[in-house]
Design an enzyme around this catalytic site. Sequence first.
Site, PDB file in Angstrom:
ATOM      1  N   HIS A 112      -0.285  -9.694  -3.238  1.00 36.62           N
ATOM      2  CA  HIS A 112       0.007  -8.957  -4.593  1.00 36.62           C
ATOM      3  C   HIS A 112       0.252  -7.538  -3.968  1.00 36.62           C
ATOM      4  CE1 HIS A 112      -4.313  -8.896  -3.705  1.00 36.62           C
ATOM      5  NE2 HIS A 112      -4.493  -7.460  -4.346  1.00 36.62           N
ATOM      6  N   GLU A 160      -9.599 -11.151  -7.339  1.00 35.60           N
ATOM      7  CA  GLU A 160      -9.677 -10.042  -8.038  1.00 35.60           C
ATOM      8  C   GLU A 160      -9.117 -10.391  -9.605  1.00 35.60           C
ATOM      9  OE1 GLU A 160      -6.896  -7.246  -6.438  1.00 35.60           O
ATOM     10  OE2 GLU A 160      -7.853  -7.660  -4.338  1.00 35.60           O
ATOM     11  N   HIS A 169      -4.072   5.386   1.729  1.00 36.98           N
ATOM     12  CA  HIS A 169      -4.589   5.215   0.490  1.00 36.98           C
ATOM     13  C   HIS A 169      -5.968   4.503   0.947  1.00 36.98           C
ATOM     14  CE1 HIS A 169      -5.757   3.204  -3.277  1.00 36.98           C
ATOM     15  NE2 HIS A 169      -4.730   3.724  -4.055  1.00 36.98           N
TER      16      HIS A 169
END
Length: 433
Positions: free
Chosen positions: A367, A337, A288
């Site tokens: 996270h 973020e 990814h």
Amino acid sequence: MNRDTSPDLHYLSGFGNEFASEALPGALPVGQNSPQKAPYGLYAELLSGTAFTMARSELRRTWLYRIRPSALHPRFERLARQPLGGPLGGINPNRLRWSPQPIPAEPTDFIEGWLPMAANAGAEKPAGVSIYIYRANRSMERVFFNADGELLLVPEQGRLRIATELGVMEVEPLEIAVIPRGMKFRVELLDGQARGYIAENHGAPLRLPDLGPIGSNGLANPRDFLTPVAHYEEAEGPVQLVQKFLGEHWACELQHSPLDVVAWHGSNVPYKYDLRRFNTIGTVSFDHPDPSIFTVLTSPTSVHGMANMDFVIFPPRWMVAENTFRPPWFHRNLMNEFMGLINGAYDAKAEGFLPGGASLHGVMSAHGPDAETCEKAIAADLAPHKIDNTMAFMFETSQVLRPSLQALECPQLQADYDSCWATLPSTFNPNRR
């Protein structure tokens, strides 16, 4: 005050261009900016978005040719009601998530309905970002400008008609609008009520990110950014002009519409962009890629590659990576973020993250995908799969975001957010690779 009827809306295409537009033929002076007598008896006025001596590639300024100069106003007085006056909350390193904020029951226009969510700098600083959620159920009758920063609007519910000094644009969910620092505007609601997100950029104006090895095309293409053409209001009668200055609202009363620019030319302009036109980049082999490939706009700092603020989206896209855990990976980030959701669902959160909601993961906050998403991804058949009917986004910044006291005390703060990771099992087995 009587307004003109809605014009047929037209736009100029491009990003960072030196645009020119006139609502009356010949209203723009030829060959100079400030003639002794401007056409039609107009006043010439300069709106600077950057310092005079910035590099030309970064310079933002626009010449306005208007019926009355902006200097024609009485003294500003501080308004008794200060919706943004709340302090930042105490230091809090926890991961935070909010359910959608309700639309107020009482009549609320666009500038009354800002809920401060987080910030990392005071408005007097030449860097940083402040983040709000806006809610409104009536159109503005007054006119507003923000002396504290550039505004990035992300509608989640309800279409907006934004009448600016340079012209009129309409923005719907899945589109964004950017309004330069100091530009006067009025927001009218086309659907009765509206909700969305605001990033107030105190730093360098937003620009397109460099593409590097991607090449000369991809991500947000310049031609898809739209700036309104000149449109003016020639109206007599009282109108309140409100400015946001160092976080406070101050106002004066004019006897004319301040949206009276007949012609203009320059690069310091409002614009809109349809997020559905984003040319998404992703892997066609494995792993990814970093989420920086989803950057729409960026406000840089003096440190090359580190953003004052990035605006990043997670749009519909095909997932084809082989032998890969396809959701966004588990992460601890140097950056901060703040996420929102415009529609659909976010691929890293199976439940709890709703359109109109928000989350905040500060610097080094661990996270990643929740337990349900993780379990499904590990067991998934890795056939090509399209993530569709979704649009999440992120305001990412290099400075620590502190949530506001209002955000920490509102009932929409989810007290059980950490529980979405609580059932992640240990699957380690030293005897089986």
